[in-house]
Every structure is written in C-alpha cells, then in structure tokens.
Design a protein around this motif. Structure first.
Motif, PDB file in Angstrom:
ATOM      1  N   THR A   1      25.834  19.015  69.562  1.00 32.75           N
ATOM      2  CA  THR A   1      25.650  20.614  69.301  1.00 32.75           C
ATOM      3  C   THR A   1      27.234  20.742  69.665  1.00 32.75           C
ATOM      4  OG1 THR A   1      24.582  21.295  71.387  1.00 32.75           O
ATOM      5  CG2 THR A   1      23.247  21.453  68.956  1.00 32.75           C
ATOM      6  N   LEU A   2      27.748  21.797  69.349  1.00 31.45           N
ATOM      7  CA  LEU A   2      29.338  21.851  70.326  1.00 31.45           C
ATOM      8  C   LEU A   2      28.672  23.779  70.511  1.00 31.45           C
ATOM      9  CD1 LEU A   2      31.753  22.157  71.309  1.00 31.45           C
ATOM     10  CD2 LEU A   2      33.079  22.579  68.603  1.00 31.45           C
ATOM     11  N   THR A   3      28.634  24.301  71.745  1.00 30.95           N
ATOM     12  CA  THR A   3      28.469  25.496  71.289  1.00 30.95           C
ATOM     13  C   THR A   3      30.166  26.189  71.594  1.00 30.95           C
ATOM     14  OG1 THR A   3      26.539  25.384  72.476  1.00 30.95           O
ATOM     15  CG2 THR A   3      27.636  27.951  72.700  1.00 30.95           C
TER      16      THR A   3
ATOM     17  N   ASP B   1      17.892  30.265  61.354  1.00 28.84           N
ATOM     18  CA  ASP B   1      17.424  30.046  63.065  1.00 28.84           C
ATOM     19  C   ASP B   1      18.434  30.831  63.645  1.00 28.84           C
ATOM     20  OD1 ASP B   1      15.411  29.638  60.867  1.00 28.84           O
ATOM     21  OD2 ASP B   1      15.471  27.376  61.735  1.00 28.84           O
ATOM     22  N   SER B   2      18.519  30.018  64.646  1.00 25.90           N
ATOM     23  CA  SER B   2      18.766  30.317  66.015  1.00 25.90           C
ATOM     24  C   SER B   2      20.152  30.080  66.148  1.00 25.90           C
ATOM     25  CB  SER B   2      18.056  29.878  67.097  1.00 25.90           C
ATOM     26  OG  SER B   2      17.529  28.695  67.220  1.00 25.90           O
ATOM     27  N   HIS B   3      20.720  28.653  65.674  1.00 31.91           N
ATOM     28  CA  HIS B   3      22.054  28.450  65.392  1.00 31.91           C
ATOM     29  C   HIS B   3      22.201  28.229  64.255  1.00 31.91           C
ATOM     30  CE1 HIS B   3      19.400  25.255  62.905  1.00 31.91           C
ATOM     31  NE2 HIS B   3      20.910  25.038  62.586  1.00 31.91           N
ATOM     32  N   TYR B   4      23.837  27.836  64.208  1.00 33.39           N
ATOM     33  CA  TYR B   4      24.569  28.246  63.450  1.00 33.39           C
ATOM     34  C   TYR B   4      25.400  27.288  62.434  1.00 33.39           C
ATOM     35  CZ  TYR B   4      25.034  32.855  65.054  1.00 33.39           C
ATOM     36  OH  TYR B   4      24.043  34.285  65.375  1.00 33.39           O
TER      37      TYR B   4
ATOM     38  N   LEU C   1      26.723  25.636  67.374  1.00 29.27           N
ATOM     39  CA  LEU C   1      27.279  24.897  66.182  1.00 29.27           C
ATOM     40  C   LEU C   1      26.623  23.851  65.473  1.00 29.27           C
ATOM     41  CD1 LEU C   1      30.841  25.736  66.207  1.00 29.27           C
ATOM     42  CD2 LEU C   1      29.274  27.697  65.302  1.00 29.27           C
ATOM     43  N   HIS C   2      25.978  23.676  64.652  1.00 28.72           N
ATOM     44  CA  HIS C   2      24.671  22.219  64.600  1.00 28.72           C
ATOM     45  C   HIS C   2      26.210  21.036  63.318  1.00 28.72           C
ATOM     46  CE1 HIS C   2      20.804  22.493  66.530  1.00 28.72           C
ATOM     47  NE2 HIS C   2      21.831  23.837  66.715  1.00 28.72           N
TER      48      HIS C   2
END
Length: 688
Positions: free
Chosen positions: A487-489, A652-655, A687-688
C-alpha cells in the motif's frame, strides 16, 4: 557434449568471451574467462536483441555445450568469419599509400552503392548495358584494392583487420542467466562494462527486406551529406532515391534493436574512443557494415519525414514516428558525449530520470524488470551523483523479485527523492498487466493517452515546484509506503464528486461522435444549472469557455499563454448542438458544418479528446476531463505534493487510483484557499 557449468564470479569480476577461428561449417567454439574490471584487457561489447525464440542453437564454450538463440548464433557466425570490433591501426601507413588505398576503396563503395540502389528500382534480375558497365567497373577497382591490400599487408604499412581471436562481452553468454543473484549484481556493473569497451558492435540481424539497399542509400548520404531533390514529371520534387530504397530504410530502422530498452544504455555509453571525437561503433546487418548508423539515420530520416509532411501534407506520418525514435536514441548519446567534453558538468533539472522512464513504455524488454534497470543505470551515468529525482537505494534490484515489487520500489525511490507524487500521473492503464497496485505504473502496457504528467516533467524548471500545473504550490507530499510495498498512504483532501461523464469519442464512428456531442451538451446544460443555483465555483469563466478549453486543450498553446480562437467558441456551440450561429459576421445555416471544419475546431478536438478521455461534471458544477476509466461517484482529490488533481475510487475502507484529472479553476493552487479557510479537511488515503 556436456553442458557448460558457470563458476561464480568474484567481486568486481566479469566474464569475457574469446571466439575461436574456424570454418563456417564448424560449430561456434569459444573460450570464456573471468577478468577483474580493475585490470581488464581490451575488449569489445556486443549490442543485439534477444528475440522471443528459444535457445536451441548449440555452441562450444570451454569444451562444453551451451545453448543460444538464433539471432545471437547468427551474430557469432558472422563475427567469427569477419571480426569487426578492433579498428585497424594505420599509424605506420605512409600518407600516399593510405590516400591511394582510401581513394580506391571510396570509388569501389560508391560504384557498388549506385548499382545496388539502381537494381532495387528495376526490381528485376535483368541488367542493361549501363549497369553492366558499372559491374565491370566494380571488378576493375576491386582488383586494384586487393592488390594494394596485399602489398600493404606484406610491408606492414597498412595492417589488415585482425583475424586472430579477440575478447568480446556478450550478456547472454558472459552472465549466468539462471543465477538471479548474479544477474542482479552484473546489472549494477552494466554501464561500467559498456563504458569500458574499446568498441561497440551492433548486430541488427541477418540481411532481409532489402537491407543491403538501405545500407547503400545511407552510405551515399554519408558521402554526400544530403540527398538532392529531383523533379518528377508526374508530381512534386522528391529525394533522389527510388521509393523502394526508402522503404528498405524504413524497415531497417523498424527492426527490434531500435525498440529494445537496454540498447539505449548500450549505445549511449559504448564505443567512445579515448582520444578524438570518433565513435568506435560498427553496425552489422548480415554482411553489410556501416559506422554511425544512428547518426546517419537521424539526418536522412529528417529529410524524408519533412519531405513527406510537405508533399503529402500528412502531418504526423510513419516517417515522422521513425525519425523521432531514431533521433531520441541519437540525442541520448550526444548528451553523454557533451557531458564528457564538459568534464562531467550537466544541466541540473529537478526531473531527470522520470522523463526517460516515460519513454520505457515505447521500448521492449525480454524481462519486464529491465524497463526500469536499463533506464536507471543510464540516468546514473548521465547525471553526476545520480539523477536528482531518484533514490537508488530504494530500488529492488533482484530478478527473483516480482515485477510489481520492482516497479513499486521505483515509485518509492522517486517519491522519497523528490517529496512529490507527480509519478502517480503515469498510473493510467488500459489493460491488465504485471501490476495490480493502482498507485504503481505498469511500464509494460503502452499508453496512448497524452498524460498531463508528461507535460509536467518535460517542462519542469530547475526549481522543484515551478510547473505548468500545481494545485498545492510549495507543499511537499506526505506519503507512507508499507514495508512490503502493498500500500501507499497519501495525504490530501476531497474536492468534489463526479456526477456525470461523457461517452468516449471515436472519430470514425458517426454514432459514437453523435453520442459524445449529445453528452457534452447535457454536461454543459447541467453545469449552467448548478452554477445558477449556487456560489463559489472557482471556474470563473463562462461554462462554454471552460468546456471549449477542455475539448480543445493543447499543451503548447496553454504553455505559451495563447487564447483559444473566438471562432472556436461559436464552432463548439454548433458542433455539440447544431444551433444556428454566426461566424465572422455571416449567419451559418444548420447544415453548414463545412464552416465549422474550416475553423479548425473539430481537428483540435480529435487531437485533444480521443477514445481514452471522458468529459466529466462534478456535483458543484465543475467541468473537467479524465481517462475513460472514471465512473460516477468517483472523487476528485487534491493530494499534497502532486502537480495534478487525482481521481480516486473508494473500495470499502481503502482507495484505488483511477488517474489524473484536468479541471480548470483548481490547477494552480486555487483550491488551497478552501483548505486554509476550513472548508476542506486533510485526510489520509490508503491506496491499494
């Protein structure tokens, strides 16, 4: 024959190959030995393409068997019979004898090329009287050249090209391809290997598609400096060469070598003579040899594609594409040469590696990881201390690692070096490939969309934040990479939500064009209605002007500050609704589309909006555009340290990252006022 087994390399060691002499009918026999780069003997390097065929040809290495593919086997066969990687030494030749030899040789080559080009135009084996005279002339000159060679060799005044074995470095043989660790270590030495070679031999493949005719035409260009224009009774003036010869040139420069990722590094760094400005590069195609093929091709193709653009009025033609590709290869070598001449000084630009990596989608690689490894190594050589926009320690150099992890580690290296997220603009993809993470560009997938990120990195000034676009000026990104790169946040804020999108524009499909025009009219009407009911929209221009800018966006025009023509605004109104309008004082009837075409507006739309784009509308009445993957309910976000707005999709809970967006009114920092005023709130996006 037992299979050859590699022995491990020591620190800073490479292997060099020695091709043993032998008749063409014999199997290729070689000797492979370890040498240290600290005291390496003189050697040549081979640049060629691996191709897709399996290694089915057997050669003998140190008395044991090794398999190579057909293209490399053909190169070894040719180079064994006619070595080319050592330049003959003329130091002891008398000037008169040498001048006489070169004079005979030049006349011989000139005559042979005239015959070759002439026969290609006839396309027949029949030879008339004039051609027979030329052939007789070749025979006479050839005898004189042969006699002079024998006399010179006897007196050791003009030594012939050496026929004894010489060392050469060939990646497929000198690197144990089954040892991933060794491959990774040798990749780190690759630019040192090619830079240290005394000469570079480029193998383009066997003779085919009249490649001998192409070589003859290019040698003629080399001798004369240009190709004259001649008048044709049936048409305009054309370059003095038959079209079949030009076709052969085009096919020559479309060979796989010119689209392979590693050749950019190999050609740029290899074959630089230690003294003088001469390039020690020989291009081989079958039995044809020529020096400076890329340089010659750049000059000859420049003439050809400009002629076609003028005579055929083709605009961007096939010749233009071939020319641009060859010219780009030539430009990289010139850049390295200028660096050497200036004692290592290079022009500093915030973006150095990223523009080069954007080229990688146009080139091919047998191993997808090499799309990164080849360009990173080249950039580290071109720019002192390595490129300013990349942290090399962040890159995973390991052929056993997944392609996705290597590509994600490259993103990490760019972000950590620049504190910016502009590379996310390159994440648009049109198909499934090696990468599933939406924040990681898949460099194996060709991208036809004209990305905003390309304009950003190409036009970037030395200062880090002076871009054509920058929604968050003077602000670095806040980014966190998961340890496993899953992931990258990133940090930013939601600007608006997409509520409507157009269909895609397919110029050759009348129904699709009609649907696109109808969608744009509805988006324009909705934008006017939303704006009439609310306040504070940062798109201060009239919605008609905003839509026109989106539909006919042109990077050159916007960069130079030019306004869109007034006639285009009226043309757009007619084009999307077919209203009765007035252009240049004359009322235009509802069926007078010809007048609209004459203004140039439809052509500008086709150039700016194609099947990869959609026009979009947000809930607050903003008109913009993004790629064709956008959906209603996607959000337009301003990410800190990113030079363009980004479209995200919540899952869901990610982008997931959908792609970059162009939204007039928030491209130059205007949205930051809403953040600073408390209307918008910063948040993290995983981000996924």
């Amino acid at each position: 024959m037992e299979e050859y087994e590699y022995t491990p390399l020591g620190e800073n060691e490479i292997r060099l190959l020695e091709i043993q002499p032998g008749p063409d009918s014999d199997i290729i026999s070689c000797r492979l030995q370890h040498v240290s780069l600290d005291g390496v003997p003189k050697y040549a390097a081979l640049s060629y393409t691996w191709g897709k065929d399996l290694a089915t040809h057997r050669i003998c290495v140190n008395g044991r068997g090794l398999s190579v593919n057909s293209n490399l086997n053909a190169a070894l066969q040719e180079l064994r019979s006619r070595p080319v990687w050592f330049v003959p030494d003329h130091e002891h030749a008398t000037d008169a004898k040498n001048d006489l030899f070169l004079g005979h040789l030049k006349r011989l080559e000139d005559t042979m090329d005239r015959v070759t080009i002439g026969l290609s135009e006839f396309g027949s084996s029949s030879i008339d009287g004039s051609l027979q005279q030329l052939l007789d002339s070749i025979g006479n000159i050839s005898k004189k050249v042969k006699a002079l060679q024998e006399a010179s060799a006897t007196k050791e005044e003009v030594p012939l090209a050496r026929h004894e074995s010489q060392f050469i470095w060939i990646d497929a043989i000198c690197i144990n391809q089954k040892d991933f660790q060794e491959r990774g270590e040798q990749v780190k030495l690759m630019r040192q290997i090619y830079r240290g070679a005394t000469s570079l031999t480029v193998w383009l493949g066997p003779e085919e598609n009249k490649s001998n005719v192409a070589f003859s035409l290019l040698r003629k260009f080399d001798r004369e400096g240009s190709l004259e224009l001649v008048h044709e009774d049936s048409g305009p003036r054309r370059l003095d060469a038959p079209e079949v010869a030009w076709l052969a040139v085009g096919l020559l420069f479309r060979r796989p070598w010119f689209t392979r990722s590693w050749i950019l590094q190999e050609y740029t760094l290899g074959g630089h003579c230690q003294t003088g400005d001469t390039d020690a590069i020989t291009f081989c195609c079958g039995k044809d040899r020529i020096f400076n093929l890329v340089k010659l091709g750049t000059g000859a193709l420049a003439q050809k594609h400009m002629q076609d653009a003028v005579i055929e009025d083709q605009g961007v033609s096939l010749w233009s594409q071939i020319y641009e590709n060859v010219a780009a290869i030539d430009a990289l070598r010139r850049k390295f040469f200028l660096k050497q001449r200036s004692n290592g000084a290079t022009h500093l630009n915030r973006y150095q590696l990223l523009p080069m990596i954007l080229m990688s989608r146009k080139v091919l690689a047998t191993d997808p990881r090499d799309k990164i490894y080849a360009f990173v190594g080249l950039a580290e050589e071109l720019f002192d201390g390595g490129p300013a926009d990349f942290l090399s320690t962040a890159l995973i150099i390991d052929y056993s690692a997944t392609v996705e992890d290597v590509y994600s580690s490259f993103v990490r290296g760019v972000v950590e070096a620049t504190n910016r997220l502009d590379i996310l603009g390159a994440c648009y993809r049109e198909q499934e490939g090696f990468v599933r993470r939406t924040w990681t560009p898949d460099w194996t997938i060709p991208v036809t969309v004209d990305m905003l990120v390309r304009e950003i990195v190409v036009s970037a000034k030395p200062e880090p934040h002076e871009f054509n676009y920058n929604p968050t000026p003077g602000i670095d990104c806040i980014a966190k990479f998961a340890p496993d790169l899953s992931t990258l946040t990133v940090t930013g804020f939601v600007w608006d939500q997409i509520v409507q999108k157009s269909s895609t524009l397919l110029p050759d499909d009348p129904a699709a064009v009609a649907g696109f025009r109808k969608d744009c009219y509805e988006i324009l009407s909705q934008a006017k209605e939303i704006r009439g009911a609310g306040e504070g929209n940062l798109q201060t221009e009239d919605p008609n002007s905003v839509l026109l800018k989106i539909m006919a966006w042109n990077r050159v025009r916007e960069r130079s500050g030019l306004l869109l023509p007034d006639a285009w605004l009226e043309s757009m109104r007619y084009w999307i609704k077919e209203e009765r309008i007035t252009i240049a004082g004359d009322e235009m009837s509802s069926n007078d589309m010809f007048t609209v075409v004459k203004t140039g507006f439809p052509a500008a739309v086709r150039e700016s909006i194609d099947y990869t784009h959609r026009v979009l509308l947000t809930s607050d009445g903003y008109i913009g555009r993004s790629n064709r993957s956008v959906k209603e309910k996607d959000i337009i976000c301003i990410l800190l340290g990113c030079a363009v707005p980004m479209v995200l999709r919540q899952v869901d809970s990610h982008y997931e990252l959908v792609g970059e967006a162009y939204v007039p009114g928030i491209m130059h920092g205007e949205a930051m006022a809403a953040l600073n005023g408390g209307e918008k709130v910063l948040q993290e996006f995983e981000l996924h």
